[in-house]
Design a protein around this motif. Structure first.
Motif, PDB file in Angstrom:
ATOM      1  N   MET A 178       0.727  -1.202   0.022  1.00 13.46           N
ATOM      2  CA  MET A 178       0.172  -0.083  -0.127  1.00 13.46           C
ATOM      3  C   MET A 178       0.885   1.136   0.065  1.00 13.46           C
ATOM      4  O   MET A 178       1.851   1.175   0.718  1.00 13.46           O
ATOM      5  CB  MET A 178      -0.833   0.028   1.046  1.00 13.46           C
ATOM      6  N   ALA A 179       0.557   2.228  -0.831  1.00 12.47           N
ATOM      7  CA  ALA A 179       1.459   3.259  -0.967  1.00 12.47           C
ATOM      8  C   ALA A 179       0.944   4.319   0.189  1.00 12.47           C
ATOM      9  O   ALA A 179      -0.379   4.484   0.421  1.00 12.47           O
ATOM     10  CB  ALA A 179       1.134   4.048  -2.262  1.00 12.47           C
ATOM     11  N   ARG A 180       1.929   4.668   0.756  1.00 13.25           N
ATOM     12  CA  ARG A 180       1.389   5.708   2.148  1.00 13.25           C
ATOM     13  C   ARG A 180       2.301   7.172   2.017  1.00 13.25           C
ATOM     14  O   ARG A 180       3.539   7.263   1.589  1.00 13.25           O
ATOM     15  CB  ARG A 180       1.959   5.098   3.338  1.00 13.25           C
ATOM     16  N   PHE A 181       1.576   8.308   2.614  1.00 14.31           N
ATOM     17  CA  PHE A 181       2.262   9.409   2.373  1.00 14.31           C
ATOM     18  C   PHE A 181       1.679  10.297   3.683  1.00 14.31           C
ATOM     19  O   PHE A 181       0.684   9.997   3.862  1.00 14.31           O
ATOM     20  CB  PHE A 181       2.386  10.326   1.298  1.00 14.31           C
ATOM     21  N   LEU A 182       2.277  11.222   4.032  1.00 15.69           N
ATOM     22  CA  LEU A 182       2.133  12.253   5.074  1.00 15.69           C
ATOM     23  C   LEU A 182       2.184  13.683   4.792  1.00 15.69           C
ATOM     24  O   LEU A 182       3.361  13.733   4.387  1.00 15.69           O
ATOM     25  CB  LEU A 182       2.352  11.887   6.412  1.00 15.69           C
ATOM     26  N   LEU A 183       1.242  14.561   4.695  1.00 15.47           N
ATOM     27  CA  LEU A 183       1.724  16.054   4.433  1.00 15.47           C
ATOM     28  C   LEU A 183       1.284  16.916   5.706  1.00 15.47           C
ATOM     29  O   LEU A 183       0.200  16.502   6.240  1.00 15.47           O
ATOM     30  CB  LEU A 183       0.802  16.509   3.470  1.00 15.47           C
ATOM     31  N   THR A 184       1.950  17.676   6.174  1.00 14.77           N
ATOM     32  CA  THR A 184       1.698  18.658   7.098  1.00 14.77           C
ATOM     33  C   THR A 184       2.291  19.948   6.757  1.00 14.77           C
ATOM     34  O   THR A 184       3.081  20.274   5.938  1.00 14.77           O
ATOM     35  CB  THR A 184       2.520  18.352   8.235  1.00 14.77           C
ATOM     36  N   ARG A 185       1.067  21.170   7.005  1.00 16.83           N
ATOM     37  CA  ARG A 185       1.135  22.277   6.754  1.00 16.83           C
ATOM     38  C   ARG A 185       0.732  23.109   7.833  1.00 16.83           C
ATOM     39  O   ARG A 185      -0.160  22.854   8.630  1.00 16.83           O
ATOM     40  CB  ARG A 185       0.208  22.728   5.506  1.00 16.83           C
ATOM     41  N   ARG A 186       1.618  24.459   8.036  1.00 17.29           N
ATOM     42  CA  ARG A 186       1.328  25.322   9.261  1.00 17.29           C
ATOM     43  C   ARG A 186       0.451  26.214   8.465  1.00 17.29           C
ATOM     44  O   ARG A 186       0.901  26.561   7.142  1.00 17.29           O
ATOM     45  CB  ARG A 186       2.254  25.942   9.674  1.00 17.29           C
ATOM     46  N   SER A 187      -0.453  27.014   9.024  1.00 12.87           N
ATOM     47  CA  SER A 187      -1.153  28.155   8.390  1.00 12.87           C
ATOM     48  C   SER A 187      -1.623  29.055   9.527  1.00 12.87           C
ATOM     49  O   SER A 187      -1.801  28.881  10.919  1.00 12.87           O
ATOM     50  CB  SER A 187      -2.433  27.445   7.978  1.00 12.87           C
ATOM     51  N   LEU A 236      -2.446  -2.697  -9.741  1.00 12.97           N
ATOM     52  CA  LEU A 236      -1.109  -2.038  -9.854  1.00 12.97           C
ATOM     53  C   LEU A 236      -0.443  -2.912  -8.876  1.00 12.97           C
ATOM     54  O   LEU A 236      -0.665  -2.576  -7.593  1.00 12.97           O
ATOM     55  CB  LEU A 236      -1.152  -0.709  -9.617  1.00 12.97           C
ATOM     56  N   PRO A 237       0.797  -3.489  -9.424  1.00  9.17           N
ATOM     57  CA  PRO A 237       1.542  -4.382  -8.390  1.00  9.17           C
ATOM     58  C   PRO A 237       2.327  -3.219  -7.168  1.00  9.17           C
ATOM     59  O   PRO A 237       2.376  -2.041  -7.279  1.00  9.17           O
ATOM     60  CB  PRO A 237       2.842  -4.878  -9.286  1.00  9.17           C
ATOM     61  N   PRO A 295       6.035   3.407  -4.230  1.00  8.52           N
ATOM     62  CA  PRO A 295       6.689   4.395  -4.157  1.00  8.52           C
ATOM     63  C   PRO A 295       6.331   5.577  -5.069  1.00  8.52           C
ATOM     64  O   PRO A 295       6.387   6.669  -4.742  1.00  8.52           O
ATOM     65  CB  PRO A 295       8.087   3.978  -4.299  1.00  8.52           C
ATOM     66  N   VAL A 296       6.128   5.170  -6.276  1.00  8.37           N
ATOM     67  CA  VAL A 296       5.663   5.948  -7.433  1.00  8.37           C
ATOM     68  C   VAL A 296       4.380   6.518  -7.057  1.00  8.37           C
ATOM     69  O   VAL A 296       4.211   8.006  -7.195  1.00  8.37           O
ATOM     70  CB  VAL A 296       5.631   5.211  -8.807  1.00  8.37           C
ATOM     71  N   VAL A 297       3.263   5.814  -6.958  1.00  9.97           N
ATOM     72  CA  VAL A 297       2.143   6.331  -6.276  1.00  9.97           C
ATOM     73  C   VAL A 297       2.197   7.388  -5.070  1.00  9.97           C
ATOM     74  O   VAL A 297       1.602   8.423  -5.398  1.00  9.97           O
ATOM     75  CB  VAL A 297       1.239   4.922  -5.861  1.00  9.97           C
ATOM     76  N   ALA A 298       2.886   6.804  -4.084  1.00  7.82           N
ATOM     77  CA  ALA A 298       3.012   8.073  -2.968  1.00  7.82           C
ATOM     78  C   ALA A 298       3.618   9.024  -3.362  1.00  7.82           C
ATOM     79  O   ALA A 298       3.186  10.261  -2.890  1.00  7.82           O
ATOM     80  CB  ALA A 298       3.971   7.109  -1.922  1.00  7.82           C
ATOM     81  N   GLY A 299       4.719   9.077  -4.205  1.00  4.29           N
ATOM     82  CA  GLY A 299       5.187  10.243  -4.772  1.00  4.29           C
ATOM     83  C   GLY A 299       4.515  11.301  -5.600  1.00  4.29           C
ATOM     84  O   GLY A 299       4.425  12.522  -5.257  1.00  4.29           O
ATOM     85  N   VAL A 300       3.550  10.611  -6.430  1.00  5.34           N
ATOM     86  CA  VAL A 300       2.564  11.525  -7.105  1.00  5.34           C
ATOM     87  C   VAL A 300       1.512  11.932  -6.057  1.00  5.34           C
ATOM     88  O   VAL A 300       1.105  13.029  -6.056  1.00  5.34           O
ATOM     89  CB  VAL A 300       1.991  10.681  -8.310  1.00  5.34           C
ATOM     90  N   GLY A 301       1.449  11.289  -5.271  1.00  6.14           N
ATOM     91  CA  GLY A 301       0.113  11.564  -4.254  1.00  6.14           C
ATOM     92  C   GLY A 301       0.602  12.715  -3.365  1.00  6.14           C
ATOM     93  O   GLY A 301      -0.129  13.654  -3.136  1.00  6.14           O
ATOM     94  N   ARG A 302       1.900  12.956  -3.060  1.00  2.34           N
ATOM     95  CA  ARG A 302       2.560  13.747  -2.275  1.00  2.34           C
ATOM     96  C   ARG A 302       2.482  14.976  -3.068  1.00  2.34           C
ATOM     97  O   ARG A 302       2.169  15.962  -2.701  1.00  2.34           O
ATOM     98  CB  ARG A 302       4.096  13.409  -1.744  1.00  2.34           C
ATOM     99  N   VAL A 303       2.751  14.937  -4.355  1.00  6.19           N
ATOM    100  CA  VAL A 303       2.726  15.953  -5.353  1.00  6.19           C
ATOM    101  C   VAL A 303       1.416  16.649  -5.436  1.00  6.19           C
ATOM    102  O   VAL A 303       0.858  17.790  -5.184  1.00  6.19           O
ATOM    103  CB  VAL A 303       3.464  16.039  -6.585  1.00  6.19           C
ATOM    104  N   VAL A 304       0.378  15.909  -5.886  1.00  4.75           N
ATOM    105  CA  VAL A 304      -0.891  16.188  -6.141  1.00  4.75           C
ATOM    106  C   VAL A 304      -1.883  16.847  -4.851  1.00  4.75           C
ATOM    107  O   VAL A 304      -2.238  17.718  -4.713  1.00  4.75           O
ATOM    108  CB  VAL A 304      -1.725  14.789  -6.809  1.00  4.75           C
ATOM    109  N   PHE A 305      -1.668  15.930  -3.664  1.00  7.18           N
ATOM    110  CA  PHE A 305      -2.428  16.375  -2.615  1.00  7.18           C
ATOM    111  C   PHE A 305      -1.622  17.327  -1.906  1.00  7.18           C
ATOM    112  O   PHE A 305      -2.320  18.255  -1.170  1.00  7.18           O
ATOM    113  CB  PHE A 305      -2.690  15.249  -1.778  1.00  7.18           C
TER     114      PHE A 305
END
Length: 162
Positions: free
Chosen positions: A1-10, A128-129, A134-144
């Motif tokens: 499973m592709a995983r990512f975490l994004l954090t932003r201060r506002s 998708l195998p 890692p590619v899915v997670a990378g794209v997810g980090r950029v898009v999201f």
């Protein structure tokens, strides 16, 4: 499973940060070829302008590129707005055939004012195998990441952008 975490201060207060983060139709503004809508769960009849939803509702992201299209239905499992001394928390479970997994969104107050938003996602794309996680997670980090920046940087509803 592709995983990512994004954090932003506002600089936004937690309630406004939360309102923007859970305005689901606005998510389609930065996800390519995608429109997002809220479908009430349990047959509830509510005001169609309620873009934030309730637990049991589905947030449906429809991606369409020419004749190709698919829905990414996500059930709102938990939805708790921030309050004094309490973080805002939303848990979504992906219920579609093409995309499985889930997401957790949090908004917390920051000492000195403002807020911190975090977005954690787990994705499995049908057919998708795992080799491509890692590619899915990378794209997810950029898009999201772009989406999160857009939601938090946009002018407040009714405000002008000067």
């Amino acid at each position: 499973m592709a995983r990512f975490l994004l954090t932003r201060r506002s600089p936004l207060p937690p309630a406004e940060c939360w309102r923007r983060l859970t305005d689901w139709p606005r998510h389609g503004e930065r996800v390519p070829f995608t429109r997002v809508r809220v479908v009430p769960g349990g047959g509830d009849v509510r005001d169609a302008r309620d873009v934030h939803g309730l637990p049991g509702d589905l947030v449906v992201a429809r991606t369409r590129l020419g004749p190709l299209r698919f829905d990414d239905p996500m059930e709102i499992v938990e939805l708790t707005a921030p309050a004094p001394g309490q973080d805002g928390h939303c848990r979504l479970a992906k219920r579609g055939r093409a995309v499985r997994g889930g997401a957790e969104l949090r908004v917390r107050a920051v000492d000195g004012g403002g807020s911190e938003a975090s977005w954690a996602e787990e994705l499995r794309i049908a057919g998708l195998p795992a080799l491509f996680d890692p590619v899915v997670a990378g794209v997810g980090r950029v898009v999201f990441g772009r989406l999160l920046d857009h939601l938090l940087d946009a002018p407040a509803q009714g405000a002008s952008a000067e």
